[in-house]
Enzyme design. Structure first.
Site, PDB file in Angstrom:
ATOM      1  CB  SER A 148      -4.005  -5.444  -6.487  1.00  0.00           C
ATOM      2  OG  SER A 148      -3.162  -6.439  -7.026  1.00  0.00           O
ATOM      3  CB  SER A 188      -4.146  -8.106  -9.523  1.00  0.00           C
ATOM      4  OG  SER A 188      -5.032  -8.023  -8.447  1.00  0.00           O
ATOM      5  CE  LYS A 213       0.466  -5.804  -7.391  1.00  0.00           C
ATOM      6  NZ  LYS A 213      -0.537  -6.802  -7.818  1.00  0.00           N
TER       7      LYS A 213
END
Lengths: 95, 490
Positions: free
Chosen positions: B155, B179, B80
């Site tokens: 997210s 997330s 990420k």
């Protein structure tokens, strides 16, 4: 609680963010929606409870105050938007 | 080479061990897959495929020379884009950090490097991890591999989409209010939010420091346990990381579920939860009964209060954490300014997206003079309440079972104009961060559109092995991956 336009602009100034005139209503509505949702906390009886400070039970975590060398100073300076002689450059703050 | 990229990490590890595959073959297969499908999904912000291929060749050489290597050496991964990677951009999907190259590695990234795990690139996310659909990325919109017109969740949407689309065998995400778990649910993969403090946050760009945790997004539960084995552990660079004895999370997976008590909190199945989501979870409950677990309905009335407290606490912490982005030492600097104050204001106003600014303003408001007691202090008390309620629940049950999200993946653009509605997508996940407990999200079925439905299993603090065990036995029983695959339909 109702947020006024003046309050919103004051808060934005504290946060170093500029809100354009045409954005004010949108920000006010969004902020008010979320604050209204949090009103549900007012119906809870929280008097007897302590605040949770931090996520876990440990209090202070100590370590020795020792100097360690960071080996990539060039890597730090490479990100500077503006620099001079290996220093970060900012606009003049004193006249 | 669909067949290689469809393998789980534990299968790849076996094939490497038995010399049936080389790291180069594995890495190439993934690169081919990315070249073929990434244009439809847009999961990556930065690709490092050339570097990865070189690295894989080097590891194959070392393996040939019988050098002592980790069993994971030569396995690719995706990261990420809010985890710092030395020499590779870390953008947080923000204009603010569009050109930021971290001078150091996050501790979790260092741990991957030590194992010889190879990064294929950095994955898209909502800007600064603020969002539930990855639509708040300033870089690009990521599409859900199960239906390209839908969001991948957020997210960590890039991470979940990349794992679902077989672009990477596994990925790292981060979870502040759901997330990791919500995008895992939307993309039909497995996402684990560890106990706060189990994994180091050093080098994770801070959103809400008392809630953020790094965790694995994987194809199956065994891979999740493997990646947790690698990334967990105390780090002196993160003083909130816990100094607990390191566990082997693979040990407990196969354990029989007889005697395990599962609580199903009825409040998580109430108003607003989609009917088809409920139906799939009811089926899952029946499966658990068949597997010998005791399943009981219980009460845990924390979801709404947690969501309200979450948006106060997370925004308050964010407003403070994001104060560092001032256009001086790194990050975006506006072109026009006449004073230092203007430099700050213009850089932040131009560099941050709408949602980030909204949360900074909300956070500044709840911390400001006159409102602190009414909002922040109250929210911190709610946090104690939520912790107490979870403690009560775990005195009766080993694991709690809930939905991950009220719905399956929604259409791109559907919730963009209503922040509060978007926040409600987190209603089932935020209480877990508020209470600092661990939870895993795994697929339990599909809805009538063929979209995956996620199930959340919540455990007591530092009892990841229990939720992994309960998740693993279920996965073995329903064999989701064998029966359902992303279609990339447009």
């Amino acid at each position: 609680m109702t947020v006024s336009k003046e309050e919103l602009l004051h808060i934005a100034n504290l946060a170093d963010i500029k809100i354009k005139d045409e954005e004010i209503d949108k920000y006010l509505n969004n902020l008010q929606d979320i604050l209204n949702y949090t009103e549900l906390l007012n119906s809870m009886n929280l008097d007897e409870l302590d605040e949770t400070i931090g996520a876990n039970d440990s209090s202070n975590v100590f370590r020795k105050d020792e100097i360690a060398q960071f080996d990539n100073k060039e890597g730090i300076m490479a990100n500077a938007p503006e620099k001079e002689r290996n220093m970060f450059k900012i606009p003049k703050v004193l006249n | 080479m669909e067949s290689i990229t469809n393998l789980t990490v534990h299968e790849l590890v076996e094939k490497l061990k038995n010399n049936e595959l080389t790291s180069e073959e594995i890495t190439k297969a993934y690169i081919d897959r990315i070249n073929e499908k990434e244009k439809d999904v847009d999961a990556f912000v930065t690709l490092t495929t050339d570097e990865a291929l070189n690295e894989s060749k080097k590891i194959d050489e070392e393996r040939k020379e019988n050098k002592e290597l980790s069993e994971y050496a030569g396995i690719p991964i995706g990261i990420k884009d809010n985890l710092c990677t030395k020499g590779v951009k870390t953008t947080c999907s923000s204009k603010m950090l569009e050109n930021f190259v971290s001078p150091y590695d996050a501790t979790v990234v260092e741990k991957l490097n030590k194992e010889g795990i190879i990064s294929l690139g950095k994955l898209n996310m909502d800007e600064f991890a603020m969002g539930s659909s990855t639509e708040n990325s300033a870089i690009k919109i990521t599409h859900n591999p199960w239906d390209l017109s839908r969001v991948p969740g957020g997210s960590s949407g890039g991470s979940a989409a990349a794992v679902a689309g077989n672009f990477v065998p596994w990925a790292l995400g981060s979870d502040t209010g759901g997330s990791i778990r919500e995008p895992a649910a939307f993309c039909g993969v497995v996402g684990l939010k560890p106990t706060y403090g189990l994994v180091s946050r050093y080098g994770l760009v801070a959103f809400a420091s008392s809630l953020d945790q790094v965790g694995p997004i994987t194809k199956d539960v065994k891979d999740s346990a493997m990646l947790l084995n690698i990334i967990s552990g105390h780090d002196e660079k993160d003083s909130t990381s816990y100094d607990v004895e390191k566990k082997d999370y693979l040990q407990n997976l196969e354990k029989d579920l007889t005697g395990i008590k599962i609580g199903v909190p009825k409040e998580f199945f109430g108003e607003g939860i989609n009917k088809e989501v409920k139906e799939q979870l009811e089926k899952a409950i029946e499966t658990y009964k068949k597997l010998g677990a005791t399943v009981e309905e219980t009460s845990l009335d924390v979801a709404k209060a947690s969501l309200a407290a979450y948006y106060i606490i997370a925004c308050a912490e964010a407003s403070s954490n994001l104060g560092r982005f001032d256009g001086i030492r790194y990050g975006y600097r506006a072109k026009d300014f006449n004073s230092l104050k203007e430099l700050y204001v213009n850089s932040r106003t131009e560099g941050f997206g709408d949602e980030v600014k909204r949360r900074i303003i909300l956070g500044t408001y709840v911390l400001s003079s006159g409102y602190y007691d009414a909002y922040y202090k109250k929210a911190q008390k709610v946090r104690t309440y939520v912790k107490n309620e979870f403690n009560k629940a775990f005195s009766k049950y080993d694991v709690l079972l809930t939905p991950v999200s009220p719905s399956t993946a929604f259409k791109i653009g559907e919730k963009c104009n209503n922040p509060l509605e978007m926040y409600l997508a987190d209603i089932c996940t935020v209480s877990i961060n508020i209470a600092s407990v661990p939870a895993i999200s795994l697929p339990c079925g599909v809805d009538s559109n063929g979209m995956p439905v996620g199930m959340q299993l919540i455990g007591n603090r530092f009892e990841e092995e229990k939720i992994l065990n309960v998740a693993y036995k279920f996965e073995q029983e329903i064999k989701f991956r064998e029966n359902h695959k992303p279609t990339f339909k447009k």
